[in-house]
Every structure is written in structure tokens, then in C-alpha cells.
Design an enzyme around this catalytic site. Structure first.
Site, PDB file in Angstrom:
ATOM      1  N   ARG A 168       0.805  -1.189  -0.006  1.00 13.97           N
ATOM      2  CA  ARG A 168       0.058   0.019   0.115  1.00 13.97           C
ATOM      3  C   ARG A 168       0.807   1.107  -0.031  1.00 13.97           C
ATOM      4  NH1 ARG A 168      -1.969  -3.391   4.077  1.00 13.97           N
ATOM      5  NH2 ARG A 168      -4.253  -4.246   3.614  1.00 13.97           N
ATOM      6  N   LYS A 192      -2.040  -2.918   8.452  1.00 16.99           N
ATOM      7  CA  LYS A 192      -2.966  -2.422   9.112  1.00 16.99           C
ATOM      8  C   LYS A 192      -3.081  -3.005  10.436  1.00 16.99           C
ATOM      9  CE  LYS A 192      -6.166  -0.849   5.449  1.00 16.99           C
ATOM     10  NZ  LYS A 192      -7.352  -1.325   4.698  1.00 16.99           N
ATOM     11  N   HIS A 264      -2.939   1.478  -5.444  1.00 19.61           N
ATOM     12  CA  HIS A 264      -3.586   0.558  -5.309  1.00 19.61           C
ATOM     13  C   HIS A 264      -3.805  -0.242  -6.441  1.00 19.61           C
ATOM     14  CE1 HIS A 264      -4.676  -0.551  -1.096  1.00 19.61           C
ATOM     15  NE2 HIS A 264      -5.874  -1.082  -1.712  1.00 19.61           N
ATOM     16  N   ARG A 267      -1.060  -2.715  -6.469  1.00 20.02           N
ATOM     17  CA  ARG A 267      -1.563  -3.905  -5.484  1.00 20.02           C
ATOM     18  C   ARG A 267      -2.440  -4.832  -6.063  1.00 20.02           C
ATOM     19  NH1 ARG A 267      -1.463  -4.904   0.137  1.00 20.02           N
ATOM     20  NH2 ARG A 267      -3.383  -5.449   1.078  1.00 20.02           N
ATOM     21  N   HIS A 290      -4.207  -9.382   4.202  1.00 22.02           N
ATOM     22  CA  HIS A 290      -5.370  -9.640   4.399  1.00 22.02           C
ATOM     23  C   HIS A 290      -6.014 -10.143   5.676  1.00 22.02           C
ATOM     24  CE1 HIS A 290      -6.703  -8.282   0.035  1.00 22.02           C
ATOM     25  NE2 HIS A 290      -6.295  -7.342   0.885  1.00 22.02           N
ATOM     26  N   TYR A 299      -9.975 -11.037  -6.482  1.00 20.51           N
ATOM     27  CA  TYR A 299      -9.167 -11.138  -7.412  1.00 20.51           C
ATOM     28  C   TYR A 299      -9.296 -12.458  -8.386  1.00 20.51           C
ATOM     29  CZ  TYR A 299      -6.764  -7.443  -4.834  1.00 20.51           C
ATOM     30  OH  TYR A 299      -6.431  -5.977  -4.164  1.00 20.51           O
TER      31      TYR A 299
END
Length: 318
Positions: A168, A192, A264, A267, A290, A299
Site C-alpha cells: 500500500r 493495518k 492501489h 497492489r 488481508h 481477485y
């Protein structure tokens, strides 16, 4: 100005709702330990909810109902036509806020507890083809107007690393020199929730970062009186901010003749190209950082041509 103080200035929110929001802001900042970007996103979504509630005559949290929250979701989706992923984020904020209200005794039942989850995506993420990706990675090059440190070397290293490791913009900006393990060919990423993961870089990215460290970074660092361990530096020697990463990506994308490209997209392309090459979905989930594999599954819908090819090759009626 601190976050709770900021909420005092919220316009259009009933006083009792704003007071509750201040307590919630302290909770997610102090007890949950969320990063500033996450806190900002939660409070931005909460502000919209509480303005909607106030405009519909709800002046305290005890009067928040599942019907009101559902109407707000419908307003965001149908009237404002927000992307499905954005609506999902708003719903996530409602759920966290609702659980907190119930846990702290402010309400008897979580008003968001029975809300159905909307479709995660209404639009598939933008993805570059391998050929387009090569054009973008080769776009940074010396220009006659360049002075001082070769910034194109920095920019190419950044683009190579973002695509090679699926980072990111905020993760790229936060990288330190010791988080890139060139000898091992991996990068240690803080994502995150301050969760760390190790992601392979690949030989082209390793070479590009080595060139940047050898020929550019030290020159940039000398421009600042305040030393920093951040990997990517600005012309003035200061750490690159997330917004600068966006600007660099968009500038070189335009130079490569590509449109609507932002960090993004690199990514998304990283994940899509891995799956197209046969990578396992769980592996891609780990590489992206994730928490929920459902976030990664989008995806699998992007590369329809590969799915058709596999079906034609292996299905007896293909």
C-alpha cells in the site's frame, strides 16, 4: 487538536450523539490502538451516520434503530451511489460502533447486529496488464531538467517494490532502511493494525532498491538537518508522505500513457498476476496482509480469460 476535541466542532450532529462519539474516539484510539488513518476513516463514516440520524430526528444513541441504520446504508448505496467497497466500510464502522454501544451499556441491544452484509464490490478493481505494468516500471528515466540527486532512480525503485510486493502507499511511505532485507530478498512490512508480514521482493526490485540506496538516498539525506531511518526520501531529505507516493505514481503513469492509475492499482495488479500465474489464494492473502480471505477473493473474478482457458483445457465439455 486531538480527535475528541475535533468532534466538538462537528456540524449537524445532535449534542448527545457528539458526546458519545467523543467517547468512542477515545476507545478506538487508546484501547484499540488503531493507526491515525484508520481512526480518521472510522470517525468520518461515523460522522456521516450521526448527521443522517440527527436529520431524521434521532438525537441520542438509545434511539438508534436497525431501521435507521438500514436506511442510511440504502442512502449511501442508492442515493449517493457509493462504491460497494465504500458501503461495506461504512457498515463495518456501524458494527464496531454498535458493539461498543452495547458493551458499554449505552444501549441494550446492538442496533447493527442484524444488518445484512452488502456485496463487497460493485466494481472490480483496476488492474494493469503485464505489458502495461512494464511500461509503467520503465517510465522513470533521467530528464534534462534534473538537478542533484537522480530522483528517477528513487521513483523506479518505489514502483518496482510496490508491484513486486503488493504494498500500500502508506506501507511504502513507512518503510525504514532496515525493513528491506536486500540479501534475503524480502521486505518486512507493517500493515493495518500494526501487523507485520514478510513479503518477497524479486530480483528486479532488489536491484532497483540497491541502486537507489547506492546512488540516490545518501544524496537526498544530506539535504536535511534531521536524520531519518525512512527508506524513501523527498528532494529535501524528509520522509516521503503517503500523498507524495500517490503523486509519483500518477506522474509516471501519465508519462507511460496510462490513465486512472494510483498506488492501489499496482497492489491489485500484483495480486491478480500472482493468481493468474497459479498462486494459491491463501498465499496471496498472506502476502497482501488481508485478515479476511473474502477480501482477497475479489481477485479471482478479475482474470476471466484465464478461467475460460482453464475450463476449455480441462473440462470434458470445454
Amino acid at each position: 487538536m486531538g480527535i475528541p476535541a475535533q468532534i466538538q466542532t462537528w456540524s449537524g450532529v445532535a449534542p448527545q450523539l457528539a458526546e458519545c462519539a467523543r467517547a468512542f474516539a477515545v476507545f478506538i484510539r487508546v484501547e484499540c490502538g488503531l493507526r491515525p488513518n484508520s481512526i480518521e476513516a472510522y470517525l468520518r463514516d461515523l460522522h456521516e451516520l450521526l448527521v443522517f440520524a440527527t436529520n431524521n430526528g434521532t438525537l441520542d444513541v438509545a434511539s438508534l434503530t436497525p431501521r435507521l441504520l438500514s436506511d442510511h446504508i440504502r442512502h449511501l448505496s442508492a442515493e449517493r451511489a457509493l462504491a460497494g467497497s465504500t458501503v461495506v466500510r461504512h457498515l463495518a464502522t456501524m458494527r464496531v460502533f454498535g458493539r461498543w454501544l452495547e458493551a458499554t451499556g449505552r444501549v441494550q441491544d446492538n442496533p447493527a447486529g442484524i444488518l445484512e452484509r452488502p456485496t463487497r464490490w460493485k466494481h472490480l478493481p483496476g488492474v494493469l496488464s503485464p505489458a502495461q505494468m512494464r511500461r509503467l516500471l520503465l517510465a522513470p528515466e533521467p530528464r534534462p531538467t534534473d538537478r542533484g540527486a537522480p530522483l528517477w532512480v528513487r521513483d523506479r525503485a518505489m514502483l518496482e517494490l510496490m508491484y513486486a510486493s503488493g504494498l500500500r502507499a502508506s506501507e511504502i511511505a513507512d518503510l525504514t532502511r532496515d525493513s528491506v532485507l536486500l540479501d534475503a530478498g524480502v521486505v518486512r512490512v507493517t500493515g493495518k493494525g500494526d501487523k507485520q508480514r514478510l513479503v518477497p521482493m524479486g530480483a528486479p526490485a532488489v536491484g532497483a532498491v540497491e541502486l537507489y540506496v547506492d546512488e540516490c538516498r545518501n544524496v537526498l539525506a544530506q539535504a536535511s538537518a534531521s536524520p531519518t531511518e525512512r527508506l524513501f526520501l523527498s528532494r529535501s531529505g524528509r520522509p516521503l508522505e503517503r500523498v507524495a507516493v500517490w503523486q509519483i505514481v500518477k506522474r509516471w503513469a501519465a508519462a507511460a500513457g496510462l490513465h486512472d492509475v494510483h498506488p492501489h492499482v499496482l497492489r491489485h495488479s500484483f495480486a491478480t498476476h500472482l493468481l493468474s500465474g497459479g498462486a494459491d489464494l491463501r498465499v496471496v492473502q498472506d502476502l497482501l496482509g488481508h485478515a479476511d480471505i473474502a477480501t482477497t477473493q475479489i481477485y479471482t473474478h478479475v482474470d476471466g480469460s484465464r478461467l475460460k482457458s482453464v475450463h476449455k483445457q480441462f473440462h470434458p465439455r470445454g
